[in-house]
Design a protein around this motif. Sequence first.
Motif, PDB file in Angstrom:
ATOM      1  N   UNK A 330      47.474  24.994  59.346  1.00 58.06           N
ATOM      2  CA  UNK A 330      46.240  25.719  59.032  1.00 58.06           C
ATOM      3  C   UNK A 330      46.165  27.019  59.828  1.00 58.06           C
ATOM      4  N   UNK A 331      45.642  28.061  59.177  1.00 59.36           N
ATOM      5  CA  UNK A 331      45.419  29.364  59.824  1.00 59.36           C
ATOM      6  C   UNK A 331      43.960  29.449  60.250  1.00 59.36           C
ATOM      7  N   UNK A 332      43.736  29.800  61.519  1.00 59.56           N
ATOM      8  CA  UNK A 332      42.399  29.947  62.066  1.00 59.56           C
ATOM      9  C   UNK A 332      42.134  31.409  62.426  1.00 59.56           C
ATOM     10  N   UNK A 333      40.859  31.791  62.434  1.00 62.65           N
ATOM     11  CA  UNK A 333      40.493  33.152  62.818  1.00 62.65           C
ATOM     12  C   UNK A 333      40.839  33.404  64.282  1.00 62.65           C
ATOM     13  N   UNK A 334      40.519  32.453  65.139  1.00 59.47           N
ATOM     14  CA  UNK A 334      40.832  32.593  66.560  1.00 59.47           C
ATOM     15  C   UNK A 334      40.926  31.229  67.216  1.00 59.47           C
ATOM     16  N   UNK A 335      41.732  31.171  68.266  1.00 62.14           N
ATOM     17  CA  UNK A 335      41.930  29.955  69.047  1.00 62.14           C
ATOM     18  C   UNK A 335      41.803  30.344  70.523  1.00 62.14           C
ATOM     19  N   UNK A 336      40.584  30.410  71.045  1.00 60.88           N
ATOM     20  CA  UNK A 336      40.348  30.958  72.382  1.00 60.88           C
ATOM     21  C   UNK A 336      41.084  30.234  73.505  1.00 60.88           C
TER      22      UNK A 336
END
Length: 351
Positions: A330-336
């Motif tokens: 899965x592609x996420x907008x951000x992974x802090x």
Amino acid sequence: MILTDDMLAVAFQYRDTALWKILTDSDVFAFRLSDGETGYCCVMGNGGEHLALGFYRGRKGFTSYLKSLSFDSMQFSEIDMIEMAATFDCINCDFMEASAMKDKTKKLIRNYADAHGLKVRRPKGWPDFTRHQPFKIPSGITCEKDAADIVEALRAAIAVAGELTHRSLAELGFDENGDYPTTDGGKLVPYLVPNAEGTYDWGMIDLPPFLPDEWPVPEFANDILIRKVKKLRTFGTLQVKLIHIPTPVNESADGIPFLPSVLLCLDAGKEGLFPVFCMEDGEKASQQMLVELAENLCRLDNKPDTIEVEDGRTESLLKDFCDRCGIRLFRKEELPELEDACSFLIANFMR
């Protein structure tokens, strides 16, 4: 390293023009290369710090210039900015102080200048040709085509300087407002076309739009490891990011030191972290990294049900691997949390 008389001749001529006193780094101009491709030039040094001519070949090369404009933007993380800079594809003719030059190169330049009655101007009068290639350490020019390109670029810049002695910026087609090009492209800039008389015909050309990076999707064809990974029990979500370590490795096929890659893997549930390092360059790197990832999962005796990524390069690297090993991607907008882990790792390597 290639350092020809032609390169030095045009570098000294360009330095004498002091073109950076008239043009800024927003005043891009274009010219037709001898092979028909369009070259783009950026004059640096208007602020007095970094005297250079930047050359960008075609749309792909010009995208490096557009990337550099985003360095003052807040839309990218520090890690992403480092990774973006590592993709630059261009040639610079920089002008340096004598103390910044290698003795061997300085001797070659001094011998050329003395033989032709030229003066190495102060400050920053020593030409230094630098080739920037993706994920490699900036180096001297080692390819004859690159040497020819930067000579053509400097000649075009010298012609621009000559025209500006009797024509205004507006008359030549430069933007009087000094606006920077945008990623959408379309800005009209001066375009120089070499003619049979040895001069240039002047016209205008649209700057190209930003060209997004395209990352290959490597095939993971290790059937033995695929079967092993598919049989592992699943344990949750793994967050993964491909980055490069700012500690160069010298063992590359072309002799130019490269930046080794690392696949940083974070267990989102347990906050466990493990890196997968790769000391290969080029196409071998992707295969080695995927093999190392599979072997790491086998050692851990489990595999993630899901892998999350936040960028296209990591997604492309893992796509076939995940498809074959029964892992959801899965592609996420951000992974802090993953970004923090990347920053921590890079900071430790830069100490």
